[in-house]
Write an enzyme that holds these catalytic residues in place. Sequence first.
Site, short mmCIF file in Angstrom:
data_model
loop_
_atom_site.label_atom_id
_atom_site.label_comp_id
_atom_site.label_asym_id
_atom_site.label_seq_id
_atom_site.Cartn_x
_atom_site.Cartn_y
_atom_site.Cartn_z
N ALA A 1 0.84 -1.21 0.00
CA ALA A 1 0.00 0.00 0.00
C ALA A 1 0.87 1.25 0.00
O ALA A 1 1.80 1.37 0.80
CB ALA A 1 -0.90 0.00 1.23
N ASP B 1 2.88 14.32 -4.46
CA ASP B 1 4.06 14.96 -5.02
C ASP B 1 3.93 16.48 -5.03
O ASP B 1 2.89 17.04 -5.41
CB ASP B 1 4.28 14.49 -6.47
N GLY C 1 10.51 16.55 -6.46
CA GLY C 1 9.08 16.67 -6.11
C GLY C 1 8.57 15.57 -5.21
O GLY C 1 7.36 15.42 -5.03
N TYR D 1 7.80 10.99 -0.36
CA TYR D 1 7.74 9.61 -0.90
C TYR D 1 9.13 8.97 -0.90
O TYR D 1 9.30 7.81 -0.50
CB TYR D 1 7.16 9.68 -2.31
#
Length: 240
Positions: A83, A88, A143, A147
Site C-alpha cells: 500500500a 508529489d 518533487g 515519498y
Amino acid sequence: MARVAVVTGGTRGIGEAISIGLKKAGYLVAANYAGNDERAKAFSDKTGIAAFKWDVSSFDECKKGMEAVAAQLGPVDVIVNNAGITRDATMKKMGRQAWDDVMDTNLGGCFNMCKVAWDGMLERNFGRIVNIGSINGQAGQYGQVNYAAAKSGIHGFTKALAQEGAAKGITVNAIAPGYIDTDMVAAVPPDVLDKIVARIPVKRLGKADEIARAVLFLVADDGGFITGSTLSINGGQHMY
Ligand code: CAA
C-alpha cells in the site's frame, strides 16, 4: 495446507497483480484496500479473492483487519506491504500534511502490519514479508521528498527487521520497482513521464506482473536463505 497471504493495497495496480499471482500459486489471499469500494468489489468479483477494508496508517485498524483475515482464512504467513500513496510537490509547495500522509501510509503501514503479525510468525517459526520500496527511495526524485524518504525508510526497515527474523524462520525482503504502468504513474504529468521513460534503458514502463513474479520468488517456502535483500526491478533505470 495452503499458506495465507495478505497484500496491502491489493485490489489495484501492482498489488492486484501480486494478489492474483499468489492465488494462482495456491496461496489463500486477502487483499487489503483503503478507500475505493467500487474497484475492490470489481476485483473480488473478477478474481474470487476476498477484499478487506482498512487503513494501513492506523495501527488499530491493522490489528482489527488482520484479526478478521485470520478468522476467515487462518493465521497469516505472508505479508506483502504494497500500500502506498503519492502527494508529489516541490519542497516550496509541500505542506506538512503531505509529508505526514505519505510517511504514515507508506512507512508507518509497514510497521503496523509487521508489528501485528510478528508474534504469530515467531510462534510458528515461519514468516515471509515483502516490502514494496521504490527506485525513488534509492535514487531520490524531484518533487518527492516525502515519498522518497518513506520508501528509503522501507529499505532500512527491511534490513533491520530481517536481522530480527533471521534465526526464527522469518524472511524480510524488499522490492524496489521502477516506473510501472499503474494509476499512480499515470498521474505523473505526461510531459514529465515522457522524459522519465526516455531515460529507462528498456524503453518502456514496467508491468505489474513483472513485480508480482518477484514477490512469488521471495515468499516461496524454499526461499529461507534470501533475507534482507532488495530486488531492483526498473528496466535498468537505476543500477543499485
Ligand atoms: N529536475 C529538475 N528540475 C525539474 C524537474 C526535474 N526532474 N522536474 C521539474 N523541474 C523544474 C521545472 O523545469 C520547473 O522549472 P522552472 O520553474 O524553472 O520552469 C520547476 O521544476 C517546476 O516544475 P513544474 O511546473 O512541473 O512544477 P509543479 O509544481 O507543477 O510540479 C512536480 C512539480 C509535482 C514535481 C511535477 O513535476 C511532478 O509531478 N513530477 C513527477 C514526480 C514523479 O516522478 N513522481 C513519481 C510518481 S510515480 C511513483 O512514485 C511510483 C514509483 O515508485 C516510481
